[in-house]
Design a protein around this motif. Structure first.
Motif, PDB file in Angstrom:
ATOM      1  N   TYR A 170       0.860  -1.178   0.000  1.00  0.00           N
ATOM      2  CA  TYR A 170       0.000   0.000   0.000  1.00  0.00           C
ATOM      3  C   TYR A 170       0.894   1.225   0.000  1.00  0.00           C
ATOM      4  CZ  TYR A 170      -3.745   3.227   0.649  1.00  0.00           C
ATOM      5  OH  TYR A 170      -4.637   4.252   0.435  1.00  0.00           O
ATOM      6  N   PRO A 171       0.772   2.144  -0.960  1.00  0.00           N
ATOM      7  CA  PRO A 171      -0.262   2.252  -1.977  1.00  0.00           C
ATOM      8  C   PRO A 171       0.143   1.763  -3.376  1.00  0.00           C
ATOM      9  CG  PRO A 171       0.903   4.334  -1.796  1.00  0.00           C
ATOM     10  CD  PRO A 171       1.580   3.395  -0.849  1.00  0.00           C
ATOM     11  N   LEU A 172       1.417   1.364  -3.609  1.00  0.00           N
ATOM     12  CA  LEU A 172       1.875   1.164  -4.991  1.00  0.00           C
ATOM     13  C   LEU A 172       1.401  -0.150  -5.616  1.00  0.00           C
ATOM     14  CD1 LEU A 172       5.502   2.660  -4.827  1.00  0.00           C
ATOM     15  CD2 LEU A 172       3.377   3.778  -5.528  1.00  0.00           C
ATOM     16  N   GLY A 173       1.019  -1.116  -4.795  1.00  0.00           N
ATOM     17  CA  GLY A 173       0.361  -2.310  -5.316  1.00  0.00           C
ATOM     18  C   GLY A 173       1.263  -3.473  -5.701  1.00  0.00           C
ATOM     19  N   LEU A 174       2.599  -3.343  -5.530  1.00  0.00           N
ATOM     20  CA  LEU A 174       3.460  -4.462  -5.922  1.00  0.00           C
ATOM     21  C   LEU A 174       3.496  -5.538  -4.819  1.00  0.00           C
ATOM     22  CD1 LEU A 174       6.656  -4.048  -4.444  1.00  0.00           C
ATOM     23  CD2 LEU A 174       6.058  -1.900  -5.518  1.00  0.00           C
ATOM     24  N   SER A 175       3.983  -6.723  -5.183  1.00  0.00           N
ATOM     25  CA  SER A 175       4.143  -7.790  -4.196  1.00  0.00           C
ATOM     26  C   SER A 175       5.628  -7.920  -3.874  1.00  0.00           C
ATOM     27  CB  SER A 175       3.660  -9.118  -4.754  1.00  0.00           C
ATOM     28  OG  SER A 175       2.318  -8.993  -5.109  1.00  0.00           O
ATOM     29  N   MET A 176       5.940  -8.128  -2.606  1.00  0.00           N
ATOM     30  CA  MET A 176       7.345  -8.230  -2.222  1.00  0.00           C
ATOM     31  C   MET A 176       7.916  -9.551  -2.746  1.00  0.00           C
ATOM     32  SD  MET A 176       9.121  -8.035   1.550  1.00  0.00           S
ATOM     33  CE  MET A 176       8.188  -6.720   2.193  1.00  0.00           C
ATOM     34  N   SER A 177       9.102  -9.493  -3.351  1.00  0.00           N
ATOM     35  CA  SER A 177       9.690 -10.711  -3.928  1.00  0.00           C
ATOM     36  C   SER A 177      10.083 -11.674  -2.809  1.00  0.00           C
ATOM     37  CB  SER A 177      10.926 -10.352  -4.757  1.00  0.00           C
ATOM     38  OG  SER A 177      11.967  -9.923  -3.893  1.00  0.00           O
ATOM     39  N   ALA A 178      10.237 -12.949  -3.189  1.00  0.00           N
ATOM     40  CA  ALA A 178      10.590 -13.964  -2.192  1.00  0.00           C
ATOM     41  C   ALA A 178      11.951 -13.644  -1.567  1.00  0.00           C
ATOM     42  CB  ALA A 178      10.613 -15.335  -2.846  1.00  0.00           C
ATOM     43  N   SER A 179      12.905 -13.181  -2.411  1.00  0.00           N
ATOM     44  CA  SER A 179      14.237 -12.952  -1.832  1.00  0.00           C
ATOM     45  C   SER A 179      14.217 -11.742  -0.882  1.00  0.00           C
ATOM     46  CB  SER A 179      15.292 -12.795  -2.923  1.00  0.00           C
ATOM     47  OG  SER A 179      15.041 -11.640  -3.660  1.00  0.00           O
ATOM     48  N   ARG A 180      13.394 -10.729  -1.195  1.00  0.00           N
ATOM     49  CA  ARG A 180      13.293  -9.574  -0.289  1.00  0.00           C
ATOM     50  C   ARG A 180      12.617  -9.972   1.029  1.00  0.00           C
ATOM     51  NH1 ARG A 180      13.682  -4.346  -2.095  1.00  0.00           N
ATOM     52  NH2 ARG A 180      15.257  -5.019  -3.555  1.00  0.00           N
ATOM     53  N   ARG A 181      11.660 -10.899   0.940  1.00  0.00           N
ATOM     54  CA  ARG A 181      11.017 -11.384   2.177  1.00  0.00           C
ATOM     55  C   ARG A 181      12.045 -12.083   3.061  1.00  0.00           C
ATOM     56  NH1 ARG A 181       4.877 -13.115   0.781  1.00  0.00           N
ATOM     57  NH2 ARG A 181       4.572 -11.550  -0.817  1.00  0.00           N
ATOM     58  N   LEU A 182      12.894 -12.902   2.403  1.00  0.00           N
ATOM     59  CA  LEU A 182      13.917 -13.620   3.180  1.00  0.00           C
ATOM     60  C   LEU A 182      14.911 -12.629   3.793  1.00  0.00           C
ATOM     61  CD1 LEU A 182      14.475 -16.702   0.841  1.00  0.00           C
ATOM     62  CD2 LEU A 182      13.342 -16.687   3.082  1.00  0.00           C
ATOM     63  N   PRO A 308      -1.653   3.571 -14.703  1.00  0.00           N
ATOM     64  CA  PRO A 308      -1.505   2.898 -13.402  1.00  0.00           C
ATOM     65  C   PRO A 308      -0.402   1.843 -13.453  1.00  0.00           C
ATOM     66  CG  PRO A 308      -3.399   2.013 -14.560  1.00  0.00           C
ATOM     67  CD  PRO A 308      -2.836   3.104 -15.428  1.00  0.00           C
ATOM     68  N   HIS A 309       0.172   1.533 -12.283  1.00  0.00           N
ATOM     69  CA  HIS A 309       1.172   0.464 -12.271  1.00  0.00           C
ATOM     70  C   HIS A 309       0.726  -0.622 -11.301  1.00  0.00           C
ATOM     71  CE1 HIS A 309       2.580   4.184 -10.229  1.00  0.00           C
ATOM     72  NE2 HIS A 309       2.292   3.445  -9.189  1.00  0.00           N
ATOM     73  N   ASN A 310       1.306  -1.810 -11.423  1.00  0.00           N
ATOM     74  CA  ASN A 310       0.999  -2.929 -10.536  1.00  0.00           C
ATOM     75  C   ASN A 310      -0.501  -3.148 -10.385  1.00  0.00           C
ATOM     76  OD1 ASN A 310       3.810  -3.116  -9.884  1.00  0.00           O
ATOM     77  ND2 ASN A 310       3.513  -1.374  -8.532  1.00  0.00           N
ATOM     78  N   ILE A 311      -1.112  -3.640 -11.449  1.00  0.00           N
ATOM     79  CA  ILE A 311      -2.566  -3.738 -11.439  1.00  0.00           C
ATOM     80  C   ILE A 311      -3.054  -5.176 -11.191  1.00  0.00           C
ATOM     81  CG2 ILE A 311      -2.871  -1.727 -12.945  1.00  0.00           C
ATOM     82  CD1 ILE A 311      -3.339  -3.705 -15.259  1.00  0.00           C
ATOM     83  N   ASP A 312      -2.154  -6.048 -10.732  1.00  0.00           N
ATOM     84  CA  ASP A 312      -2.501  -7.469 -10.667  1.00  0.00           C
ATOM     85  C   ASP A 312      -3.254  -7.904  -9.411  1.00  0.00           C
ATOM     86  OD1 ASP A 312      -1.393  -7.888 -13.079  1.00  0.00           O
ATOM     87  OD2 ASP A 312       0.526  -8.629 -12.326  1.00  0.00           O
ATOM     88  N   ALA A 313      -3.450  -7.004  -8.459  1.00  0.00           N
ATOM     89  CA  ALA A 313      -4.047  -7.469  -7.204  1.00  0.00           C
ATOM     90  C   ALA A 313      -4.840  -6.360  -6.522  1.00  0.00           C
ATOM     91  CB  ALA A 313      -2.944  -7.957  -6.263  1.00  0.00           C
ATOM     92  N   GLY A 314      -5.648  -6.761  -5.545  1.00  0.00           N
ATOM     93  CA  GLY A 314      -6.298  -5.803  -4.661  1.00  0.00           C
ATOM     94  C   GLY A 314      -7.509  -5.111  -5.251  1.00  0.00           C
ATOM     95  N   ILE A 315      -7.943  -4.032  -4.569  1.00  0.00           N
ATOM     96  CA  ILE A 315      -9.126  -3.302  -5.023  1.00  0.00           C
ATOM     97  C   ILE A 315      -8.821  -1.799  -5.185  1.00  0.00           C
ATOM     98  CG2 ILE A 315     -10.849  -4.985  -4.244  1.00  0.00           C
ATOM     99  CD1 ILE A 315     -11.265  -3.365  -1.698  1.00  0.00           C
ATOM    100  N   HIS A 316      -7.541  -1.486  -5.393  1.00  0.00           N
ATOM    101  CA  HIS A 316      -7.191  -0.098  -5.732  1.00  0.00           C
ATOM    102  C   HIS A 316      -6.013  -0.079  -6.710  1.00  0.00           C
ATOM    103  CE1 HIS A 316      -4.002  -0.518  -2.569  1.00  0.00           C
ATOM    104  NE2 HIS A 316      -3.340   0.257  -3.420  1.00  0.00           N
ATOM    105  N   LEU A 317      -5.838   1.052  -7.351  1.00  0.00           N
ATOM    106  CA  LEU A 317      -4.706   1.274  -8.259  1.00  0.00           C
ATOM    107  C   LEU A 317      -4.053   2.597  -7.899  1.00  0.00           C
ATOM    108  CD1 LEU A 317      -6.374   0.848 -11.768  1.00  0.00           C
ATOM    109  CD2 LEU A 317      -5.013  -0.872 -10.552  1.00  0.00           C
ATOM    110  N   SER A 318      -2.787   2.744  -8.242  1.00  0.00           N
ATOM    111  CA  SER A 318      -2.212   4.077  -8.092  1.00  0.00           C
ATOM    112  C   SER A 318      -1.515   4.467  -9.389  1.00  0.00           C
ATOM    113  CB  SER A 318      -1.253   4.138  -6.902  1.00  0.00           C
ATOM    114  OG  SER A 318      -0.244   3.193  -7.063  1.00  0.00           O
TER     115      SER A 318
END
Ligand code: PLP
Length: 391
Positions: A170-182, A308-318
């Protein structure tokens, strides 16, 4: 509720939005609003009435501060299967909205002057709640993979807290990559810090199956996981949950009790039946294509003037605006025309905020989206600094 169920859902939502439009609260593009016109109100009302009729003296008395046990079991089961969260029912805490969960985190983890790392840009509601006990915010930029963990300190960060929205930033809509999560989990383990994972609308992904929660990848119990029913059911329910590491549970429970003792028993009972009888899973399945269609309508309606960018998920766009456009002025101007937007610049804690708009598409149908997009275009064309039609 009675007048709502005697009308069909469409009439009801029109009435609600007419009322609130006048106040500029629930106009089209209101961020975070789900499709209330598709909520199974009849089923819900039947379950409410079932439990009202059965209300016992015990149910009218004080409830368990951690939440009703059957609801905690139902949520734990859902989280294990749908979100890959590692949890048992005794780690679940029912709270009145994720905003309250964030308040709990502040009181339990963030003493005065404690360090709070936050995504930049990030969710202003989290910043407000998490700094309410005097923590100091350190904004950390987000790139294409999520929060830039490499910019966060390890030495001197003991007991510091990082707030993230890994499934749908939130708000940009991207998903955190697996390596960044680690990397983030490694940061928490090495410095003894805590991670707050706000999984506010992860159920809706349009390009692939929903990603599992980061909490499920955590071998050392450093993640406090927060989920809410505001987006998947309706915000007025004020029902959310936390999965708390076992070592912290007693502390969180004490703080929860100090805030408002417990959440309303009636709605916990109703929600338990709603989940257990399969209505919840059915509702989620029904909503995905509806949101996809609303998202497509929004993307098509704004493509000539916003990207808009990162439009693959959720219920908002930025979408970004040129830096010389005053996005707050655009938001105010839109509100006067019955359109509820958020200004991207208000999501920045540090200097040099980017200008842009956050548009919710969950709470308005395709017709409302198209007509609001036309109005928004003319508002933008009249705004100083908006000269590049393709951004
Ligand atoms: C990222 C994020 N977290 C939390 C919330 C708050 O949700 P709740 O209604 O459960 O307090 C919102 C609401 O819009 C949100 O966007």
């Amino acid at each position: 509720v009675h007048s709502a169920i005697s009308k069909n859902a469409g009439e009801w939502i029109d009435e609600v939005s007419n009322l609130s439009k006048a106040e500029g609260i629930l106009g089209p593009f209101r961020v975070s609003l789900p499709a209330l016109d598709h909520f199974p109100m009849k089923t819900w009302a039947r379950l409410v009435s079932r439990h009202v009729k059965r209300s016992s003296i015990e149910q009218m008395s004080y409830g368990d501060p951690a939440g009703s046990w059957p609801l905690r079991c139902a949520i734990a089961k859902y989280l294990r299967t749908a979100r890959a969260v590692q949890c048992e029912a005794d780690q679940i805490l029912i709270v009145s909205g994720s905003q309250m969960a964030l308040q709990l985190c502040a009181r339990a983890l963030l003493k005065k002057h404690a360090v709070l790392y936050m995504e930049e840009p990030g969710y202003p509601g989290a910043k407000d709640a998490l700094t309410s006990t005097g923590a100091r915010v350190i904004p950390v930029a987000v790139d294409g993979e999520g929060i830039m963990v490499q910019k966060m300190k390890i030495r001197g960060s003991q007991n510091s807290v990082t707030y993230v929205t890994p499934s749908h930033q939130y708000p940009l809509g991207l998903s955190m990559s697996a390596s960044r999560r680690l990397d983030l989990l490694d940061w928490a383990q090495r410095c003894g810090g805590w991670i707050i994972e706000d999984d506010y609308d992860s159920e809706y992904r349009y390009a692939s199956r929903p990603f599992g929660a980061m909490q499920g990848m955590d071998p050392t119990s450093r993640v406090i996981y927060i989920g809410t029913f505001s987006k998947v059911l309706f915000p007025a329910l004020r029902m959310a949950y936390m999965v708390v590491p076992r070592d912290l549970f007693k502390t969180f429970l004490k703080v929860r009790e100090s805030l408002d003792i417990f959440s309303p028993t009636l709605y916990q009972l109703v929600l338990t039946d709603f989940i257990e009888e399969g209505h919840f899973a059915r509702h989620l399945r029904r909503m995905r294509p509806i949101y996809l269609s609303r998202r497509n309508a929004l993307v098509e309606s704004i493509e000539g003037f916003l990207k808009p960018h990162n439009i693959d998920a959720g219920i908002h766009l930025s979408a970004f605006l040129p830096q010389d456009v005053d996005d707050c002025a655009v938001v105010n101007n839109s509100a006067e025309n019955g359109i509820s937007l958020c200004a991207l610049s208000t999501c920045y804690a540090g200097a040099n905020p980017r200008k842009g708009l956050i548009l919710g598409f969950g709470g308005c149908n395709e017709r409302q989206i198209k007509s609001a997009a036309r109005k928004l275009e003319s508002i933008l064309q009249g705004s100083a600094g908006f000269k590049d039609r393709r951004l």
